[in-house]
Enzyme design. Structure first.
Site, PDB file in Angstrom:
ATOM      1  N   HIS A  69       0.700  -0.820  -0.022  1.00  0.00           N
ATOM      2  CA  HIS A  69       0.469  -0.004   0.208  1.00  0.00           C
ATOM      3  C   HIS A  69       1.407   1.278   0.101  1.00  0.00           C
ATOM      4  O   HIS A  69       0.539   2.066   0.155  1.00  0.00           O
ATOM      5  CB  HIS A  69      -1.165   0.334   1.899  1.00  0.00           C
ATOM      6  CG  HIS A  69      -0.484  -0.277   2.524  1.00  0.00           C
ATOM      7  ND1 HIS A  69      -0.401  -1.806   2.666  1.00  0.00           N
ATOM      8  CD2 HIS A  69       0.399   0.264   3.587  1.00  0.00           C
ATOM      9  CE1 HIS A  69       0.300  -1.493   4.221  1.00  0.00           C
ATOM     10  NE2 HIS A  69       0.739  -0.715   4.350  1.00  0.00           N
TER      11      HIS A  69
ATOM     12  N   ASP B  89      -0.445  -9.353   3.852  1.00  0.00           N
ATOM     13  CA  ASP B  89      -0.193 -11.037   3.475  1.00  0.00           C
ATOM     14  C   ASP B  89      -1.745 -11.322   3.053  1.00  0.00           C
ATOM     15  O   ASP B  89      -1.895 -12.005   3.169  1.00  0.00           O
ATOM     16  CB  ASP B  89       0.051 -11.860   4.225  1.00  0.00           C
ATOM     17  CG  ASP B  89      -0.335 -11.931   5.036  1.00  0.00           C
ATOM     18  OD1 ASP B  89      -1.468 -10.773   6.503  1.00  0.00           O
ATOM     19  OD2 ASP B  89       0.095 -12.947   6.701  1.00  0.00           O
TER      20      ASP B  89
ATOM     21  N   LEU C 223      -0.204 -11.578   9.178  1.00  0.00           N
ATOM     22  CA  LEU C 223      -0.115 -10.018  10.008  1.00  0.00           C
ATOM     23  C   LEU C 223      -1.380  -9.255  10.142  1.00  0.00           C
ATOM     24  O   LEU C 223      -2.112  -9.381   8.756  1.00  0.00           O
ATOM     25  CB  LEU C 223       0.560  -8.846   8.412  1.00  0.00           C
ATOM     26  CG  LEU C 223       2.137  -9.992   8.392  1.00  0.00           C
ATOM     27  CD1 LEU C 223       2.905  -9.109   7.131  1.00  0.00           C
ATOM     28  CD2 LEU C 223       2.865  -9.227   9.812  1.00  0.00           C
TER      29      LEU C 223
ATOM     30  N   GLU D 232      -8.538  -8.145   6.434  1.00  0.00           N
ATOM     31  CA  GLU D 232      -9.233  -9.468   7.386  1.00  0.00           C
ATOM     32  C   GLU D 232     -10.759  -9.205   7.152  1.00  0.00           C
ATOM     33  O   GLU D 232     -11.016  -8.176   7.274  1.00  0.00           O
ATOM     34  CB  GLU D 232      -8.047  -9.061   8.985  1.00  0.00           C
ATOM     35  CG  GLU D 232      -6.679  -8.396   8.638  1.00  0.00           C
ATOM     36  CD  GLU D 232      -6.232 -10.332   8.989  1.00  0.00           C
ATOM     37  OE1 GLU D 232      -6.985 -11.208   9.440  1.00  0.00           O
ATOM     38  OE2 GLU D 232      -4.701 -10.338   8.098  1.00  0.00           O
TER      39      GLU D 232
ATOM     40  N   HIS E 120      -4.250  -1.868  20.901  1.00  0.00           N
ATOM     41  CA  HIS E 120      -2.206  -2.420  20.660  1.00  0.00           C
ATOM     42  C   HIS E 120      -1.784  -1.271  20.241  1.00  0.00           C
ATOM     43  O   HIS E 120      -1.223  -0.796  20.263  1.00  0.00           O
ATOM     44  CB  HIS E 120      -2.417  -4.081  20.075  1.00  0.00           C
ATOM     45  CG  HIS E 120      -1.206  -4.343  20.043  1.00  0.00           C
ATOM     46  ND1 HIS E 120       0.025  -4.970  20.466  1.00  0.00           N
ATOM     47  CD2 HIS E 120      -0.303  -4.408  18.839  1.00  0.00           C
ATOM     48  CE1 HIS E 120       0.860  -5.533  20.194  1.00  0.00           C
ATOM     49  NE2 HIS E 120       1.143  -5.146  18.933  1.00  0.00           N
ATOM     50  N   GLU E 121      -2.526  -1.617  18.418  1.00  0.00           N
ATOM     51  CA  GLU E 121      -2.394  -0.057  17.283  1.00  0.00           C
ATOM     52  C   GLU E 121      -1.690   0.802  17.988  1.00  0.00           C
ATOM     53  O   GLU E 121      -0.899   2.424  17.931  1.00  0.00           O
ATOM     54  CB  GLU E 121      -2.339  -0.342  16.257  1.00  0.00           C
ATOM     55  CG  GLU E 121      -2.753  -1.713  15.596  1.00  0.00           C
ATOM     56  CD  GLU E 121      -0.767  -2.482  15.445  1.00  0.00           C
ATOM     57  OE1 GLU E 121      -0.017  -1.894  14.966  1.00  0.00           O
ATOM     58  OE2 GLU E 121      -0.720  -3.300  15.308  1.00  0.00           O
TER      59      GLU E 121
ATOM     60  N   HIS F 104       6.437  -3.602  21.676  1.00  0.00           N
ATOM     61  CA  HIS F 104       5.995  -4.680  22.453  1.00  0.00           C
ATOM     62  C   HIS F 104       6.425  -5.084  23.569  1.00  0.00           C
ATOM     63  O   HIS F 104       7.304  -4.316  23.962  1.00  0.00           O
ATOM     64  CB  HIS F 104       6.362  -5.858  21.479  1.00  0.00           C
ATOM     65  CG  HIS F 104       5.378  -5.743  19.781  1.00  0.00           C
ATOM     66  ND1 HIS F 104       6.274  -5.947  18.849  1.00  0.00           N
ATOM     67  CD2 HIS F 104       4.347  -5.265  19.897  1.00  0.00           C
ATOM     68  CE1 HIS F 104       5.171  -5.706  17.570  1.00  0.00           C
ATOM     69  NE2 HIS F 104       3.396  -4.636  18.794  1.00  0.00           N
TER      70      HIS F 104
ATOM     71  N   MET G 256       0.269  -4.971  25.018  1.00  0.00           N
ATOM     72  CA  MET G 256       1.724  -4.440  23.734  1.00  0.00           C
ATOM     73  C   MET G 256       1.713  -5.698  24.306  1.00  0.00           C
ATOM     74  O   MET G 256       2.835  -6.217  23.366  1.00  0.00           O
ATOM     75  CB  MET G 256       2.571  -3.549  24.671  1.00  0.00           C
ATOM     76  CG  MET G 256       1.975  -2.690  24.312  1.00  0.00           C
ATOM     77  SD  MET G 256       0.684  -1.747  22.561  1.00  0.00           S
ATOM     78  CE  MET G 256       2.041  -1.713  22.316  1.00  0.00           C
TER      79      MET G 256
END
Length: 393
Positions: free
Chosen positions: A176, A185, A190, A212, A232-233, A242, A250
């Site tokens: 992208h 993927d 991912l 997804e 999380h992001e 992480h 995380m």
């Protein structure tokens, strides 16, 4: 020419994917996987890493992800590698695809020592491209709530904006346009990636894989909960890396579905280290499970010795008294426990009855106890009238 073609195919697979798919079954390539997450130096040659380098990379992966450190690709390690996860590498290196736009090795090396954070404690977010699988207003509500949970413990305030926001969210597919190695993927491993805070064009931006099956409030093995991934992001968007604690938001791997993801103590402490603690905020203690609470609050009771013996039969001869038969011995018990002087031999308490009878029962209306003893084909019945215990009538 054939050799060159083969090398190109290997290069494409190593850069753009963690997996090879055959008949819908994931065939894991640990070397490619470890390279993509920063544990191994990336390059274009086939099988470029020595066994010692791969073993060290596996050990580091196990350490960073809370696994038993062995350096071997054991079952637990392979299973974790096959789970869907965040695309942000666990380790920064000149060759790893750390989610910040850079053009030189020097800038990559700086990330090892420089802490990424926003200079301002008042920033904004905006979603520019939504998922087609969830209503737009629901997505905005999820993003707003996720940022609220990150803003609550610290002095950082993240609000929805309309013009030039620091953090932008988009749903995109495959390659992208945000750099080599950043391609998604398809529906697979991912799920998303985020660029670190900074002053560059993509700094703080969050990209979700549009392929997804995104859902909200749905517990399905083939779906991905948007709130869990957003929480999380957004941590990455604020500068957090992480965690190896599976209870932390995380932690990089998408684990069991959680309908209401909350920041763990580890997440809160890292956030407060970057932006300070909000006055009056108190970390809520983790609620203990019901089983743990019962274990703590239940007093220890010393069990009678006869509780650990093999019991042949138990009879109740009144509301307050009864007998427990164990081998050749019998215990007389009341509400207060074993009557003093017991146990005694069965023959002493019940003269003439067979020792270790196969079946024993009492009929209170008749005030009689029956003893059954198998002897070949014949099953004679012995009984005794409890006349010596008038109080038990």
């Amino acid at each position: 020419m054939l050799i060159l073609f083969f090398k190109i195919i290997v290069l494409v697979l190593s850069v753009h994917s963690f997996r090879l798919v055959t008949d819908d079954q994931i065939v894991l390539d640990p070397e490619t996987y470890l390279s993509s997450l920063g544990y191994l130096k990336q390059g274009s040659s086939f099988r470029q890493h020595t066994r010692a380098e791969i073993k060290d990379a596996v050990r580091l992966f196990q350490e960073k992800n809370g696994l038993k450190i062995s350096g071997k690709l054991d079952r637990d390690t392979r299973q974790l590698m096959k789970k869907p996860r965040c695309g942000v590498p666990d380790l920064p290196s000149p060759q790893s695809h750390v989610r910040s736009k850079r053009n030189s090795q020097k800038r990559s090396q700086e990330k090892k020592t420089r802490e990424f954070k926003w200079n301002s404690k008042q920033i904004s977010w905006k979603s520019n491209r939504y998922s087609s699988k969830i209503p737009f207003d629901k997505q905005n509500s999820i993003f707003n709530e996720a940022f609220r949970r990150w803003s609550e413990p610290s002095e950082m305030n993240v609000t929805r904006g309309t013009r030039s926001p620091e953090i932008e969210m988009i749903f995109v597919s495959r390659n992208h346009g945000d750099g080599d190695g950043n391609a998604f993927d398809g529906k697979g491993m991912l799920l998303a990636h985020t660029f670190a805070p900074g002053n560059e064009t993509l700094s703080g931006d969050v990209h979700f894989d549009a392929d997804e099956f995104w859902t909200t409030g749905v517990n399905r093995s083939d779906s991905r909960d948007l709130m869990m991934l957003a929480m999380h992001e957004f941590g990455h968007a604020l500068g957090l890396s992480h965690s190896k604690n599976r209870k932390d938001v995380m932690f990089p791997v998408y684990l069991d579905y959680n309908p209401n993801p909350q920041l763990n103590i580890g997440d809160v402490k890292k956030l407060q280290k970057l932006y300070g603690k909000r006055p009056g905020y108190v970390i809520s203690p983790r609620k203990k499970s019901l089983a743990a609470a019962k274990k703590v609050n239940t007093p220890k009771v010393k069990m009678p010795k006869w509780c650990f013996r093999k019991i042949n039969a138990v009879i109740q001869i009144s509301d307050q008294q009864g007998y427990i038969f164990s081998g050749q011995k019998v215990y007389r018990v009341t509400e207060e426990g074993i009557v003093p002087g017991y146990p005694v031999h069965v023959g002493h308490e019940f003269p003439g009855v067979p020792v270790q009878a196969d079946v024993i029962f009492h009929i209170r209306d008749f005030r009689r106890t029956y003893f059954f003893k198998e002897n070949g084909v014949v099953l004679p019945i012995y009984w005794i009238e409890l006349r010596f215990m008038p109080s038990m009538a």
